[in-house]
Write a protein that holds these residues in place. Structure first.
Motif, PDB file in Angstrom:
ATOM      1  N   ASP A 167       0.801  -1.219   0.000  1.00  0.00           N
ATOM      2  CA  ASP A 167       0.000   0.000   0.000  1.00  0.00           C
ATOM      3  C   ASP A 167       0.838   1.274   0.000  1.00  0.00           C
ATOM      4  O   ASP A 167       0.485   2.264  -0.659  1.00  0.00           O
ATOM      5  CB  ASP A 167      -0.985   0.000   1.171  1.00  0.00           C
ATOM      6  CG  ASP A 167      -0.324  -0.235   2.523  1.00  0.00           C
ATOM      7  OD1 ASP A 167       0.905  -0.484   2.582  1.00  0.00           O
ATOM      8  OD2 ASP A 167      -1.040  -0.183   3.549  1.00  0.00           O
ATOM      9  N   VAL A 170       2.101   1.942  -3.445  1.00  0.00           N
ATOM     10  CA  VAL A 170       1.003   2.459  -4.265  1.00  0.00           C
ATOM     11  C   VAL A 170       0.727   3.918  -3.935  1.00  0.00           C
ATOM     12  O   VAL A 170       0.519   4.749  -4.823  1.00  0.00           O
ATOM     13  CB  VAL A 170      -0.266   1.605  -4.046  1.00  0.00           C
ATOM     14  CG1 VAL A 170      -1.476   2.259  -4.716  1.00  0.00           C
ATOM     15  CG2 VAL A 170      -0.055   0.206  -4.591  1.00  0.00           C
ATOM     16  N   ASP A 175      -1.113   5.180  -7.846  1.00  0.00           N
ATOM     17  CA  ASP A 175      -2.165   4.169  -7.958  1.00  0.00           C
ATOM     18  C   ASP A 175      -1.515   2.816  -8.249  1.00  0.00           C
ATOM     19  O   ASP A 175      -0.322   2.737  -8.560  1.00  0.00           O
ATOM     20  CB  ASP A 175      -3.191   4.531  -9.031  1.00  0.00           C
ATOM     21  CG  ASP A 175      -2.565   4.766 -10.389  1.00  0.00           C
ATOM     22  OD1 ASP A 175      -1.979   3.816 -10.950  1.00  0.00           O
ATOM     23  OD2 ASP A 175      -2.650   5.901 -10.898  1.00  0.00           O
ATOM     24  N   VAL A 176      -2.335   1.772  -8.160  1.00  0.00           N
ATOM     25  CA  VAL A 176      -1.821   0.419  -8.345  1.00  0.00           C
ATOM     26  C   VAL A 176      -1.230   0.220  -9.724  1.00  0.00           C
ATOM     27  O   VAL A 176      -0.120  -0.319  -9.882  1.00  0.00           O
ATOM     28  CB  VAL A 176      -2.942  -0.620  -8.086  1.00  0.00           C
ATOM     29  CG1 VAL A 176      -2.530  -1.995  -8.588  1.00  0.00           C
ATOM     30  CG2 VAL A 176      -3.267  -0.693  -6.601  1.00  0.00           C
ATOM     31  N   THR A 178       0.035   2.272 -11.918  1.00  0.00           N
ATOM     32  CA  THR A 178       1.307   2.970 -12.134  1.00  0.00           C
ATOM     33  C   THR A 178       2.445   2.238 -11.440  1.00  0.00           C
ATOM     34  O   THR A 178       3.526   2.041 -12.012  1.00  0.00           O
ATOM     35  CB  THR A 178       1.223   4.416 -11.612  1.00  0.00           C
ATOM     36  OG1 THR A 178       0.196   5.110 -12.326  1.00  0.00           O
ATOM     37  CG2 THR A 178       2.543   5.141 -11.810  1.00  0.00           C
ATOM     38  N   GLN A 200      -9.161  -2.921  -7.338  1.00  0.00           N
ATOM     39  CA  GLN A 200      -7.735  -2.804  -7.665  1.00  0.00           C
ATOM     40  C   GLN A 200      -7.231  -3.993  -8.489  1.00  0.00           C
ATOM     41  O   GLN A 200      -6.130  -3.936  -9.045  1.00  0.00           O
ATOM     42  CB  GLN A 200      -6.912  -2.715  -6.379  1.00  0.00           C
ATOM     43  CG  GLN A 200      -7.150  -1.459  -5.549  1.00  0.00           C
ATOM     44  CD  GLN A 200      -6.381  -1.520  -4.234  1.00  0.00           C
ATOM     45  OE1 GLN A 200      -6.437  -2.522  -3.517  1.00  0.00           O
ATOM     46  NE2 GLN A 200      -5.671  -0.455  -3.920  1.00  0.00           N
TER      47      GLN A 200
END
Length: 278
Positions: A167, A170, A175-176, A178, A200
């Motif tokens: 997390d 991220v 974001d996930v 990227t 996600q």
């Protein structure tokens, strides 16, 4: 042999901690030189044994001529009262090495025993138990060896053998998708991605995730996630897993389930070394 573990260096460091460049003042004061000692090491608990070779190494370091009969091998599931090894050697050396040998064997056996409980709890689900990097600093190779003796598989050994996007990665990346794309663009083959929401999953997969860690999801969410992934990559349930919850989570169809408490919280096994009359 244990990979990435220098047994001789470990034995030296542990004995140095006890002796601090000096000697065992109790044994030297109480026991005359040359006194022989016979002993039996036994498990007072039901246990899965791990660390026998290392325990022996402490005794052999201080008395190269010590006679050791190993009665049990690592990975054995033994009842309480089982004799693990018999020893005959120099009394001073054996008693000086005793605590270091027992501490190591008790700790590793405790881990292996707890691991076996978790493995037994998911039998029949098809799910595989994994350990984590939540280990005591400096003891990772030993503790992960102990989980293998208990029936688990090792997850990452360190930060070098796979990417694990969590997390905080991220949050910094934005974001996930990227974060995962950057890892893929860096040429990393194994990209584990922690997701804690169903939305996600698709962005992570499209960006190149090769393994999804489903973090702190309850059983209904795990089932939904497994159905959505539909076998495209392995899935792993993680976070807050206990003996009471592991079976239901494993039965959702996840490939793996990881448990940090195997190495964080396993109680030491009760193992002792006692004088044995000839």
């Amino acid at each position: 042999m244990i990979d990435n573990f220098d047994r001789d260096a470990f034995v030296t460091a542990v004995l140095d901690e006890d002796l601090l460049g000096g000697s065992d003042v109790t044994s030297e004061a109480v026991i005359p030189p040359g006194t022989r000692f016979q002993a039996v090491m036994d498990s007072r608990d039901i246990a899965v044994v791990a660390g026998m070779e290392i325990a022996e190494a402490f005794f052999r370091r201080l008395d190269p001529d010590v006679e050791i009969e190993r009665l049990i091998e690592d990975g054995a599931h033994v009842p309480a009262g089982t004799n693990l090894m018999r020893l005959t050697g120099k009394a001073r050396a054996m008693l000086t090495a005793e605590r270091s040998a027992l501490n190591t064997l008790q700790h590793l056996t405790g881990i292996a025993t707890m691991t076996r409980h978790y493995v037994e709890a998911i039998e029949g689900t098809g799910c595989i138990l994994l350990d984590t990097r939540k280990t005591i600093p400096g003891l990772r190779a030993l503790e992960k060896y102990a989980t293998r003796m208990g029936g688990a598989q090792n997850h990452r050994m360190g930060l070098w053998d796979a990417a694990m996007i969590k997390d905080n990665h991220v949050a910094v990346a934005g974001d996930v998708a990227t974060a995962v794309k950057r890892a893929a663009d860096a040429g990393i083959a194994d990209i584990i991605v922690e997701v804690d929401r169903i939305d996600q999953i698709e962005p992570a997969l499209r960006a190149g995730a090769t393994h999804l860690l489903l973090d702190n999801m309850d059983v209904p969410a795990l089932r939904e996630a497994v159905a959505l992934v539909d076998g495209r990559v392995p899935t792993e349930a993680s976070g807050g897993v206990t003996l009471d919850t592991i079976h239901d989570k494993a039965a959702t169809g996840v490939t793996y389930i990881s448990v940090g408490r195997l190495t964080q919280s396993a109680p030491a096994a009760d193992i002792g070394l006692d004088y044995a009359a000839a």
